[in-house]
Structures are given as C-alpha cells and as structure tokens.
Design an enzyme around this catalytic site. Structure first.
Site, PDB file in Angstrom:
ATOM      1  N   ASP A 183     -13.497 -55.927 110.088  1.00 33.43           N
ATOM      2  CA  ASP A 183     -14.243 -56.493 109.093  1.00 33.43           C
ATOM      3  C   ASP A 183     -13.206 -56.720 107.689  1.00 33.43           C
ATOM      4  O   ASP A 183     -12.527 -55.897 107.452  1.00 33.43           O
ATOM      5  CB  ASP A 183     -15.262 -55.928 108.572  1.00 33.43           C
ATOM      6  CG  ASP A 183     -16.452 -55.587 109.603  1.00 33.43           C
ATOM      7  OD1 ASP A 183     -17.174 -56.381 110.103  1.00 33.43           O
ATOM      8  OD2 ASP A 183     -16.286 -54.182 110.160  1.00 33.43           O
ATOM      9  N   HIS A 204     -16.038 -52.579 106.286  1.00 31.37           N
ATOM     10  CA  HIS A 204     -17.197 -53.070 106.402  1.00 31.37           C
ATOM     11  C   HIS A 204     -17.919 -53.449 105.471  1.00 31.37           C
ATOM     12  O   HIS A 204     -18.200 -54.813 105.162  1.00 31.37           O
ATOM     13  CB  HIS A 204     -18.098 -52.259 107.497  1.00 31.37           C
ATOM     14  CG  HIS A 204     -19.314 -52.843 107.833  1.00 31.37           C
ATOM     15  ND1 HIS A 204     -20.358 -52.852 107.005  1.00 31.37           N
ATOM     16  CD2 HIS A 204     -19.716 -53.827 108.812  1.00 31.37           C
ATOM     17  CE1 HIS A 204     -21.400 -53.471 107.578  1.00 31.37           C
ATOM     18  NE2 HIS A 204     -21.014 -54.010 108.553  1.00 31.37           N
ATOM     19  N   GLU A 211     -13.474 -60.317 111.564  1.00 27.76           N
ATOM     20  CA  GLU A 211     -15.134 -60.815 110.999  1.00 27.76           C
ATOM     21  C   GLU A 211     -14.731 -60.921 109.419  1.00 27.76           C
ATOM     22  O   GLU A 211     -14.600 -59.875 108.688  1.00 27.76           O
ATOM     23  CB  GLU A 211     -16.041 -59.819 111.183  1.00 27.76           C
ATOM     24  CG  GLU A 211     -17.346 -60.310 110.580  1.00 27.76           C
ATOM     25  CD  GLU A 211     -18.540 -59.473 110.970  1.00 27.76           C
ATOM     26  OE1 GLU A 211     -18.595 -58.350 111.489  1.00 27.76           O
ATOM     27  OE2 GLU A 211     -19.383 -59.638 110.013  1.00 27.76           O
ATOM     28  N   ASP A 269     -18.743 -49.728 119.932  1.00 24.99           N
ATOM     29  CA  ASP A 269     -18.502 -48.770 119.073  1.00 24.99           C
ATOM     30  C   ASP A 269     -17.655 -47.509 120.086  1.00 24.99           C
ATOM     31  O   ASP A 269     -17.013 -46.749 119.769  1.00 24.99           O
ATOM     32  CB  ASP A 269     -19.538 -47.731 118.480  1.00 24.99           C
ATOM     33  CG  ASP A 269     -19.915 -48.359 117.220  1.00 24.99           C
ATOM     34  OD1 ASP A 269     -19.582 -49.399 116.948  1.00 24.99           O
ATOM     35  OD2 ASP A 269     -21.254 -48.344 117.091  1.00 24.99           O
ATOM     36  N   HIS A 298     -15.507 -52.144 118.469  1.00 25.87           N
ATOM     37  CA  HIS A 298     -16.199 -52.400 117.269  1.00 25.87           C
ATOM     38  C   HIS A 298     -15.624 -51.502 116.164  1.00 25.87           C
ATOM     39  O   HIS A 298     -15.606 -50.499 116.166  1.00 25.87           O
ATOM     40  CB  HIS A 298     -17.807 -52.172 117.542  1.00 25.87           C
ATOM     41  CG  HIS A 298     -18.393 -52.771 116.218  1.00 25.87           C
ATOM     42  ND1 HIS A 298     -19.347 -51.798 115.559  1.00 25.87           N
ATOM     43  CD2 HIS A 298     -18.596 -53.805 115.475  1.00 25.87           C
ATOM     44  CE1 HIS A 298     -19.868 -52.571 114.610  1.00 25.87           C
ATOM     45  NE2 HIS A 298     -19.476 -53.891 114.538  1.00 25.87           N
ATOM     46  N   ARG A 299     -15.141 -52.269 115.144  1.00 25.05           N
ATOM     47  CA  ARG A 299     -14.419 -51.620 114.228  1.00 25.05           C
ATOM     48  C   ARG A 299     -13.378 -50.387 114.781  1.00 25.05           C
ATOM     49  O   ARG A 299     -13.142 -49.566 114.026  1.00 25.05           O
ATOM     50  CB  ARG A 299     -15.179 -50.612 113.027  1.00 25.05           C
ATOM     51  CG  ARG A 299     -16.577 -51.809 112.619  1.00 25.05           C
ATOM     52  CD  ARG A 299     -17.538 -51.000 111.825  1.00 25.05           C
ATOM     53  NE  ARG A 299     -18.740 -51.654 111.632  1.00 25.05           N
ATOM     54  CZ  ARG A 299     -20.064 -51.402 111.126  1.00 25.05           C
ATOM     55  NH1 ARG A 299     -19.927 -50.202 110.638  1.00 25.05           N
ATOM     56  NH2 ARG A 299     -21.122 -52.138 111.364  1.00 25.05           N
ATOM     57  N   GLU A 345     -12.487 -55.518 117.165  1.00 24.04           N
ATOM     58  CA  GLU A 345     -13.058 -56.411 115.870  1.00 24.04           C
ATOM     59  C   GLU A 345     -12.828 -55.459 114.993  1.00 24.04           C
ATOM     60  O   GLU A 345     -12.910 -54.300 114.826  1.00 24.04           O
ATOM     61  CB  GLU A 345     -14.616 -56.263 116.364  1.00 24.04           C
ATOM     62  CG  GLU A 345     -15.302 -57.203 115.430  1.00 24.04           C
ATOM     63  CD  GLU A 345     -16.226 -56.463 114.062  1.00 24.04           C
ATOM     64  OE1 GLU A 345     -16.919 -57.064 113.494  1.00 24.04           O
ATOM     65  OE2 GLU A 345     -16.004 -55.140 114.222  1.00 24.04           O
ATOM     66  N   LYS A 400     -16.315 -60.951 105.900  1.00 20.72           N
ATOM     67  CA  LYS A 400     -17.512 -60.409 105.283  1.00 20.72           C
ATOM     68  C   LYS A 400     -17.606 -61.083 103.953  1.00 20.72           C
ATOM     69  O   LYS A 400     -18.688 -61.216 103.614  1.00 20.72           O
ATOM     70  CB  LYS A 400     -17.259 -59.005 105.098  1.00 20.72           C
ATOM     71  CG  LYS A 400     -17.470 -58.067 106.234  1.00 20.72           C
ATOM     72  CD  LYS A 400     -19.050 -58.270 106.800  1.00 20.72           C
ATOM     73  CE  LYS A 400     -19.488 -57.350 108.098  1.00 20.72           C
ATOM     74  NZ  LYS A 400     -20.457 -57.909 108.597  1.00 20.72           N
TER      75      LYS A 400
HETATM   76  O1  G3P Z   1     -18.776 -58.738 114.528  1.00 19.53           O
HETATM   77  C1  G3P Z   1     -19.832 -58.168 115.174  1.00 19.53           C
HETATM   78  C2  G3P Z   1     -20.551 -57.302 114.305  1.00 19.53           C
HETATM   79  O2  G3P Z   1     -19.442 -56.533 113.619  1.00 19.53           O
HETATM   80  C3  G3P Z   1     -21.210 -57.873 113.258  1.00 19.53           C
HETATM   81  O3  G3P Z   1     -22.032 -56.893 112.422  1.00 19.53           O
HETATM   82  O4  G3P Z   1     -22.307 -55.703 110.367  1.00 19.53           O
HETATM   83  O5  G3P Z   1     -21.292 -54.507 112.392  1.00 19.53           O
HETATM   84  O6  G3P Z   1     -20.355 -56.184 110.979  1.00 19.53           O
HETATM   85  P1  G3P Z   1     -21.542 -55.840 111.477  1.00 19.53           P
HETATM   86 MG    MG Z   2     -18.333 -56.584 112.000  1.00 19.50          MG
END
Ligand code: G3P
Ligand code: MG
Length: 252
Positions: free
Chosen positions: A48, A61, A120, A240, A19-20, A46, A122
């Site tokens: 953003d 993000h 993702e 994470d 994640h990120r 992943e 945003k």
């Molecule tokens: O893509 C999964 C997750 O990243 C979605 O929420 O706010 O962390 O981008 P957020």
């Molecule tokens: Mg995300």
C-alpha cells in the site's frame, strides 16, 4: 518456474500473492515482510502506498504511522526523514526491531524481477501522487511487473489514461450483479479484478476470465477459503500467509 503460465495463474492453480508481504508472519509492509514473501515463493506481492509531505512514495497501509510504528502522525504531513526514523517492526515482535517504513523504490530493488508487484494506492492525494507514481513506474522496466490497484476507480482510470501501458486492478467489496460488465464500464483495458474473497462466485469468475480479466481476491487466510476460491476458478489469491498457501496448493 517463472514462465507465463505460472505468473498468469490458471483455474486449477492460482498464483500466490503475498499481502503486505507476508503480513501474518512479519510486520506488514516492511522489507522483512517482502523478503519473507519472496522466500516463501510468492509470485506477486501486494503493498500500500501514500505520499509524504516531501513527495516520496511511502509503503504503509494506514494514512498515519500510529498503528504500525513507534511514531505518530499523518504520512502526508510528515517529511520522509521523520517517517524513516520510525521503527516499523517492534510492534509486531521485538525480533523485527529496527525495520523501517520503506520507500516504494526499496521494494522494487529488493525483489527479484520475476516477482510482480501489486501497488495499492491508498492516498488518492491527487495529481502529485499520480505524477510521482507514474514517473517512477515508467523507469527500469517497472511497468511490466506492476499492477496498480485501488478502491478509487476514478484514480485508476486517470492513471490508465495518462499511461496506457499501466496494468490496473479494480479493488472492491461489493456483490456486483456482473463483475465483468462493471469492468467494461471503464471503457479501457482492465488487467484484473480484486474483489473481497467472500464476494466472488464461480459464474462471476468464469464470466470475468472469459472477458480477459484476471481475478485476485483479497485477503484469504484459511484453507477452507483457499479451497473455495480454487473451486471458483480464480487466477490468484491474496493472502497474509503466502508460504502456507503455496504448500496448501501443492498438496492438493
Ligand atoms: O489489495 C488488497 C487489500 O490489501 C485491500 O484491502 O485494506 O488490506 O489494503 P487492505
Ligand atoms: Mg492493500
């Protein structure tokens, strides 16, 4: 191993999605974070994206630089040169000083091709973002290693209609009555479901997998959550801590 089975995941061994990048251990959405996620064995990362004032795809993000850099301002109102001047690492730890806010293309260039990328979106900034993103993904065999997700499902539908080869993933945080039926409402091929990790159960997952969907819940960071998701039968876990998740899955 880079075979289809591992990349697709299965009920016993979900794929690991950083994640990120590896946001628990490095400044989120920086090249350092993506490098670490890759080193730790992530199958997918992943990230953003937003569009800058001058039309560049920026990996961040928040819609401003305020929280994760030493500068401030809304990304859509800043030129990419100004965004690139920001330090995106020091807020996390002095050892990451000098990390930049990446362009999307830098992440694709950094990661080896067997690592898939979950983009993702945003900033549903409209037609320009759609066009810039699809133009980029259409080049260099990038579509085949990409899943584009968003909480904005109309945006995903629009992208899918413009580019039928695009793999789309529905992000949501709702305890839907029937997850697979919701995906079917789009009347187009949906690659994956990305529910909040606490809002998916075994029947939801079983029905979705039977309908040909993959399930990549976000963002689970604790062993008890990982164990529950494995028992639910998800096909991937967004975390994470991709290194810790990888070790946890191997030790089961
Ligand atoms: O893509 C999964 C997750 O990243 C979605 O929420 O706010 O962390 O981008 P957020
Ligand atoms: Mg995300």
């Amino acid at each position: 191993m880079t075979g289809e089975i591992e990349l697709d995941g299965n009920a016993g061994s979900p794929i690991v999605i950083g994640h990120r990048g590896a946001a628990g251990e490095a400044p989120e959405n920086t090249l350092a974070s993506f490098r670490l996620a890759a080193e730790q064995g992530s199958h997918m990362v992943e990230l953003d994206i937003h569009l800058s004032e001058d039309g560049k795809l920026i990996v961040c993000h928040d819609d401003t630089l305020d929280r994760t850099t030493d500068r401030t301002g809304a990304i859509r109102s800043l030129l990419s040169d100004a965004i690139r001047g920001a330090d995106a690492g020091s807020w996390f730890s002095p050892s990451f000083a000098g990390e930049r806010v990446p362009f999307l293309e830098e992440v694709y260039d950094l990661l080896p091709p067997h690592i898939e990328i979950n983009v993702e979106v945003k900033d549903a900034g409209g037609a320009l973002l759609d066009e810039v993103l699809l133009d980029y993904l259409r080049g260099g065999n990038r579509l085949e290693r990409t899943v584009v997700s968003s909480f904005d499902h109309k945006l995903l539908l629009r992208l899918k209609q413009a580019e039928p080869e695009l793999r789309i993933g529905l992000l949501y945080a709702a305890d839907l009555i029937h997850h697979a039926s919701y995906a079917a409402l789009l009347e187009t091929e949906v690659w994956s479901l990305h529910p909040h990790h606490g809002l998916i159960g075994a029947k939801d997952a079983g029905d979705a997998i039977a309908a040909g969907l993959r399930i990549y819940p976000y963002t689970a960071n604790h062993p008890a959550e990982w164990d529950r998701l494995v028992s639910v039968g998800v096909t991937g876990i967004i975390t994470d801590y991709p290194g810790r998740l990888k070790e946890h899955l191997s030790s089961r």
